[in-house]
Design an enzyme around this catalytic site. Structure first.
Site, mmCIF file in Angstrom:
data_model
loop_
_atom_site.group_PDB
_atom_site.id
_atom_site.type_symbol
_atom_site.label_atom_id
_atom_site.label_comp_id
_atom_site.label_asym_id
_atom_site.label_seq_id
_atom_site.Cartn_x
_atom_site.Cartn_y
_atom_site.Cartn_z
ATOM 1 N N LYS A 192 0.097 4.260 -0.198
ATOM 2 C CA LYS A 192 -0.540 5.438 0.410
ATOM 3 C C LYS A 192 -0.320 6.646 -0.505
ATOM 4 C CE LYS A 192 -0.282 3.391 4.974
ATOM 5 N NZ LYS A 192 -0.193 3.635 6.435
ATOM 6 N N ASN A 217 0.860 -1.179 0.000
ATOM 7 C CA ASN A 217 0.000 0.000 0.000
ATOM 8 C C ASN A 217 0.899 1.232 0.000
ATOM 9 O OD1 ASN A 217 -1.869 2.035 0.408
ATOM 10 N ND2 ASN A 217 -2.305 1.496 2.531
ATOM 11 N N HIS A 242 -9.645 1.197 4.968
ATOM 12 C CA HIS A 242 -8.375 1.389 5.674
ATOM 13 C C HIS A 242 -8.609 2.335 6.854
ATOM 14 C CE1 HIS A 242 -4.235 2.622 6.506
ATOM 15 N NE2 HIS A 242 -3.860 1.533 5.865
ATOM 16 N N SER A 274 3.039 -2.227 10.553
ATOM 17 C CA SER A 274 4.494 -2.149 10.712
ATOM 18 C C SER A 274 5.182 -3.492 10.451
ATOM 19 C CB SER A 274 4.862 -1.626 12.111
ATOM 20 O OG SER A 274 4.387 -0.302 12.285
ATOM 21 N N GLY A 318 2.287 2.560 11.094
ATOM 22 C CA GLY A 318 3.206 3.681 10.966
ATOM 23 C C GLY A 318 3.822 4.131 12.276
ATOM 24 N N GLU A 328 -7.096 4.785 7.915
ATOM 25 C CA GLU A 328 -6.924 6.213 7.601
ATOM 26 C C GLU A 328 -8.172 6.769 6.916
ATOM 27 O OE1 GLU A 328 -2.151 5.447 7.316
ATOM 28 O OE2 GLU A 328 -3.291 5.727 5.464
ATOM 29 N N GLU A 360 -5.606 -4.760 10.644
ATOM 30 C CA GLU A 360 -4.590 -3.742 10.860
ATOM 31 C C GLU A 360 -4.887 -3.004 12.168
ATOM 32 O OE1 GLU A 360 -4.885 -0.770 7.749
ATOM 33 O OE2 GLU A 360 -6.881 -0.286 8.468
#
Length: 246
Positions: free
Chosen positions: A11, A9, A93, A208, A170, A95, A164
């Protein structure tokens, strides 16, 4: 045994030169013993499709609209993604959930829209640190997955699910293999109640994942690969993770 799947991904990263170098580094390392894909920003779908067309590395997008067309400025539809040969699209996701207010039903509708166009949705679920510390992990991920199961009905077995933990994205923090496996087992059990194909479905871990922890994560019984963020932007790291899945 289920074949492993590793998806990068990107991003909101990339430019023409960096993308070309990254894709060249990945394709030069073939063949892989697992399935491999990259989900790239919308503007780079065309060049990615050209770069990967003659390879077994697949490509996809990071989101799609619930609508097929219309006055939805800034949205990109599943039919559009299909024209670029996308095999996958990430939906839900963390985010998107956090920054764009996407709830469980929106995520479910996006997954349904993708499947209607022959694109495999990678449905993301996961809890925040506060939810984990409150002992709500299982309830949260089951609620998120339940909405998608209900929306897809008999097509449930055609999606990919990615766990996730939000607190591990991150941040450099990673769920222990045991923590990750426990959630994956819960998701597998939930899917078994919904589809006879549950044991053939890929459940990915995202949070991660790096070359030095990929092998032990992928060795868990219900972890079938990874949805890779930061490490997917470095060819050597991404290739190493793909090798760990093999």
């Amino acid at each position: 045994m289920r074949r492993k799947l590793v998806v990068g991904n990107w991003k909101m990263h990339g430019n023409h030169r960096a993308n070309a170098e990254l894709l060249a580094g990945i394709t030069a390392a073939r063949p892989f013993a697992c399935d491999v894909a990259v989900c790239v920003p919308f503007p780079y779908l065309s060049e990615t499709a050209v770069a990967l067309a003659s390879t077994d590395v697949r490509w996809g997008a990071q989101d799609c609209s619930v609508h097929e067309q219309g006055a939805y400025t800034g949205e990109v539809s599943a039919p559009m993604l299909s024209e670029f040969g996308c095999r996958y699209v990430i939906v839900g996701h963390s985010e998107r959930r956090a920054y764009h207010g996407e709830g469980d039903q929106v995520v479910a509708d996006k997954a349904k829209a993708a499947l209607a166009r022959g694109i495999t949705p990678i449905v993301c679920v996961g809890e925040t640190l506060a939810q984990r510390e409150a002992g709500e992990t299982e309830a949260v991920v089951k609620r998120q997955l339940s909405a998608v199961i209900h929306a897809l009905g008999p097509c449930v077995g055609e999606m990919v699910v990615a766990y996730e933990p939000v607190w591990a994205i991150g941040t450099g923090r990673t769920a222990t293999p045991e923590q990750a496996q426990a959630v994956h087992h819960t998701l597998r059990q939930q899917l078994r109640a919904a589809t006879p194909r549950a044991d053939d479905m890929a459940l990915l871990y995202g949070g991660s994942v790096k070359p030095d922890n990929a092998s032990i994560l992928f060795a868990q019984a219900d972890i079938d690969g990874g949805l890779i963020g930061g490490a997917a932007l470095k060819a050597a790291d991404f290739v190493a993770i793909c090798r760990a899945a093999g």
